[in-house]
Design a protein around this motif. Structure first.
Motif, PDB file in Angstrom:
ATOM      1  N   SER A 218       0.834  -1.197   0.000  1.00  0.00           N
ATOM      2  CA  SER A 218       0.000   0.000   0.000  1.00  0.00           C
ATOM      3  C   SER A 218       0.873   1.253   0.000  1.00  0.00           C
ATOM      4  N   PRO A 219       0.424   2.328  -0.669  1.00  0.00           N
ATOM      5  CA  PRO A 219       1.223   3.567  -0.731  1.00  0.00           C
ATOM      6  C   PRO A 219       1.655   4.091   0.639  1.00  0.00           C
ATOM      7  N   ILE A 220       0.801   3.951   1.652  1.00  0.00           N
ATOM      8  CA  ILE A 220       1.159   4.499   2.966  1.00  0.00           C
ATOM      9  C   ILE A 220       2.401   3.818   3.525  1.00  0.00           C
ATOM     10  N   TYR A 221       2.571   2.519   3.254  1.00  0.00           N
ATOM     11  CA  TYR A 221       3.753   1.814   3.749  1.00  0.00           C
ATOM     12  C   TYR A 221       5.002   2.208   2.973  1.00  0.00           C
ATOM     13  N   LEU A 222       4.837   2.498   1.694  1.00  0.00           N
ATOM     14  CA  LEU A 222       5.970   2.997   0.914  1.00  0.00           C
ATOM     15  C   LEU A 222       6.431   4.358   1.452  1.00  0.00           C
ATOM     16  N   LEU A 223       5.466   5.180   1.833  1.00  0.00           N
ATOM     17  CA  LEU A 223       5.800   6.492   2.415  1.00  0.00           C
ATOM     18  C   LEU A 223       6.433   6.322   3.794  1.00  0.00           C
ATOM     19  N   LEU A 224       5.919   5.371   4.573  1.00  0.00           N
ATOM     20  CA  LEU A 224       6.495   5.114   5.893  1.00  0.00           C
ATOM     21  C   LEU A 224       7.942   4.638   5.774  1.00  0.00           C
ATOM     22  N   ALA A 225       8.218   3.792   4.785  1.00  0.00           N
ATOM     23  CA  ALA A 225       9.587   3.309   4.588  1.00  0.00           C
ATOM     24  C   ALA A 225      10.534   4.474   4.329  1.00  0.00           C
ATOM     25  N   ARG A 226      10.075   5.434   3.543  1.00  0.00           N
ATOM     26  CA  ARG A 226      10.903   6.606   3.265  1.00  0.00           C
ATOM     27  C   ARG A 226      11.052   7.491   4.498  1.00  0.00           C
ATOM     28  N   LEU A 227      10.002   7.576   5.305  1.00  0.00           N
ATOM     29  CA  LEU A 227      10.077   8.347   6.551  1.00  0.00           C
ATOM     30  C   LEU A 227      11.140   7.759   7.481  1.00  0.00           C
ATOM     31  N   PHE A 228      11.125   6.430   7.644  1.00  0.00           N
ATOM     32  CA  PHE A 228      12.083   5.785   8.545  1.00  0.00           C
ATOM     33  C   PHE A 228      13.497   5.833   7.989  1.00  0.00           C
ATOM     34  N   LEU A 229      13.641   5.798   6.661  1.00  0.00           N
ATOM     35  CA  LEU A 229      14.966   5.926   6.058  1.00  0.00           C
ATOM     36  C   LEU A 229      15.518   7.330   6.285  1.00  0.00           C
ATOM     37  N   ILE A 230      14.662   8.333   6.134  1.00  0.00           N
ATOM     38  CA  ILE A 230      15.078   9.712   6.400  1.00  0.00           C
ATOM     39  C   ILE A 230      15.450   9.877   7.872  1.00  0.00           C
ATOM     40  N   ASP A 231      14.665   9.269   8.780  1.00  0.00           N
ATOM     41  CA  ASP A 231      14.978   9.326  10.209  1.00  0.00           C
ATOM     42  C   ASP A 231      16.363   8.748  10.489  1.00  0.00           C
ATOM     43  N   THR A 232      16.689   7.652   9.812  1.00  0.00           N
ATOM     44  CA  THR A 232      17.991   7.015   9.996  1.00  0.00           C
ATOM     45  C   THR A 232      19.121   7.963   9.603  1.00  0.00           C
ATOM     46  N   ILE A 233      18.998   8.577   8.425  1.00  0.00           N
ATOM     47  CA  ILE A 233      20.042   9.482   7.945  1.00  0.00           C
ATOM     48  C   ILE A 233      20.072  10.763   8.786  1.00  0.00           C
ATOM     49  N   TYR A 234      18.885  11.259   9.156  1.00  0.00           N
ATOM     50  CA  TYR A 234      18.793  12.492   9.940  1.00  0.00           C
ATOM     51  C   TYR A 234      19.492  12.326  11.285  1.00  0.00           C
ATOM     52  N   SER A 235      19.229  11.198  11.950  1.00  0.00           N
ATOM     53  CA  SER A 235      19.887  10.937  13.231  1.00  0.00           C
ATOM     54  C   SER A 235      21.399  10.819  13.052  1.00  0.00           C
ATOM     55  N   SER A 236      21.818  10.268  11.913  1.00  0.00           N
ATOM     56  CA  SER A 236      23.251  10.068  11.658  1.00  0.00           C
ATOM     57  C   SER A 236      23.985  11.371  11.357  1.00  0.00           C
ATOM     58  N   SER A 237      23.249  12.461  11.121  1.00  0.00           N
ATOM     59  CA  SER A 237      23.897  13.739  10.820  1.00  0.00           C
ATOM     60  C   SER A 237      24.513  14.382  12.057  1.00  0.00           C
ATOM     61  N   SER A 238      24.062  13.979  13.251  1.00  0.00           N
ATOM     62  CA  SER A 238      24.585  14.606  14.467  1.00  0.00           C
ATOM     63  C   SER A 238      25.005  13.600  15.539  1.00  0.00           C
ATOM     64  N   ALA A 239      24.347  12.446  15.602  1.00  0.00           N
ATOM     65  CA  ALA A 239      24.613  11.486  16.680  1.00  0.00           C
ATOM     66  C   ALA A 239      26.057  10.973  16.692  1.00  0.00           C
ATOM     67  N   PRO A 240      26.634  10.526  15.556  1.00  0.00           N
ATOM     68  CA  PRO A 240      28.017  10.030  15.602  1.00  0.00           C
ATOM     69  C   PRO A 240      29.013  11.069  16.115  1.00  0.00           C
ATOM     70  N   LYS A 241      28.815  12.340  15.716  1.00  0.00           N
ATOM     71  CA  LYS A 241      29.703  13.410  16.183  1.00  0.00           C
ATOM     72  C   LYS A 241      29.571  13.600  17.692  1.00  0.00           C
TER      73      LYS A 241
ATOM     74  N   VAL B 168      15.852  11.102  19.879  1.00  0.00           N
ATOM     75  CA  VAL B 168      14.715  10.425  20.516  1.00  0.00           C
ATOM     76  C   VAL B 168      13.559  10.253  19.533  1.00  0.00           C
ATOM     77  N   SER B 169      13.207  11.325  18.828  1.00  0.00           N
ATOM     78  CA  SER B 169      12.092  11.262  17.888  1.00  0.00           C
ATOM     79  C   SER B 169      12.309  10.234  16.775  1.00  0.00           C
ATOM     80  N   PRO B 170      13.521  10.140  16.157  1.00  0.00           N
ATOM     81  CA  PRO B 170      13.731   9.095  15.158  1.00  0.00           C
ATOM     82  C   PRO B 170      13.593   7.675  15.697  1.00  0.00           C
TER      83      PRO B 170
END
Length: 309
Positions: free
Chosen positions: A55-78, A276-278
């Motif tokens: 379903s389209p909503i799950y495709l959108l959710l997959a992209r949301l969680f992928l963005i969360d992964t990259i977004y968290s990685s922009s500051s957490a490792p540092k 926390v949010s991701p």
């Protein structure tokens, strides 16, 4: 002087200067970051490999969680690696790269939440036409629009920041580079720049947040025409999305919808929306979605069967 500045690096003060607390920060945030990566990537893999979640909503959710992964990685490792050192240094280019990464992935996520609200509106208000309206072509267009919007929003802000005159003071009272702490270091009146940041970020953020809440009120009102089972399923999904919208928008509104000043609580708020949010987003959607839990269970069973064979 390059780019109208003589600052080549910034010193981050981090969350604390206490050596013992820095060890605690390293352990806690390393564990938090690893769980965030595992939770988001697990759901992304589950959605992309499961035929039941087409379903389209799950495709959108997959992209949301992928963005969360990259977004968290922009500051957490540092943040995690800096907790091992007394002096926390980041180059000028590294600082601007971090700001750009935070902005583009954060902005793209907010736009994606608008797209998800449109999806829920069609699914609940026009359920018989859902698969016709939310077809694959439209989903691809939505994805392109979200990334284009995030790119334009971020590029405009970073171009206004990178050429600012940074002279002398290079100490940032934060664990990461962000626009407001940087504007406080600029050797000029940043009032107009601050107003631009607020106009480009939080007025839009606040307006979008209010529109999203109104749209979900309309969606919830439309559920009265559904069957009891359909109402329960739609209500569960909508509540999950509303919680994610609140977790994503309120910290943004709090931090930037004010004059260019930094407050001690900003660090705690930044920890919330970058780490926390991701982590909460996939947990909220997974715990309330029977389809995702079943797909994860099937994926696990398949791996167990392959291992046994």
């Amino acid at each position: 002087m390059e780019n109208g500045r003589n600052v080549t690096e910034f010193i981050l003060l981090g969350l604390t200067q206490n050596p013992k607390m820095q060890k605690v920060i390293f352990i806690v945030f390393l564990a938090l970051y690893m769980v965030t990566l595992a939770a988001n990537l697990l759901i992304v893999v589950t959605i992309t490999t499961s035929h039941a979640l087409g379903s389209p909503i799950y495709l959108l959710l997959a992209r949301l969680f992928l963005i969360d992964t990259i977004y968290s990685s922009s500051s957490a490792p540092k943040l995690i690696t800096d907790s091992l050192y007394e002096k926390k240094v980041i180059s000028f280019n590294g600082c601007m790269t971090q700001v750009y990464a935070e902005r583009i992935f954060g902005g793209t996520e907010l736009i994606l939440l608008i797209v998800m609200a449109c999806d829920r509106h069609v699914a609940n208000c026009k359920p018989l036409h859902y698969m016709t309206v939310m077809n694959r072509k439209l989903c691809i267009i939505f994805v392109i629009v979200t990334w284009t919007g995030g790119f334009l929003h971020t590029t405009i802000q970073i171009l206004f920041t990178i050429w600012l005159p940074f002279y002398g003071c290079n100490i940032i009272d934060h664990f990461m580079c962000d626009l407001y702490p940087l504007l406080n270091l600029v050797c000029m009146d940043t009032h107009s720049r601050g107003l631009f940041v607020v106009a480009n970020c939080d007025f839009i953020c606040l307006l979008t947040f209010l529109l999203l809440l109104v749209s979900y009120v309309v969606i919830l009102h439309s559920l009265k025409n559904h069957s009891l089972e359909g109402r329960h399923k739609s209500l569960s999904t909508c509540i999950s999305h509303i919680v994610v919208v609140i977790l994503s928008f309120l910290p943004c509104i709090f931090v930037y919808l004010r004059p260019v000043i930094t407050l001690p609580i900003d660090k705690a708020v930044a920890i919330f929306y970058t780490m926390v949010s991701p982590l909460l987003n996939p947990l909220i959607n997974t715990l309330r979605s029977t389809e995702i839990k079943n797909a994860m269970r099937n994926l696990w069973n398949q791996k167990v069967n392959l291992h046994n064979k």
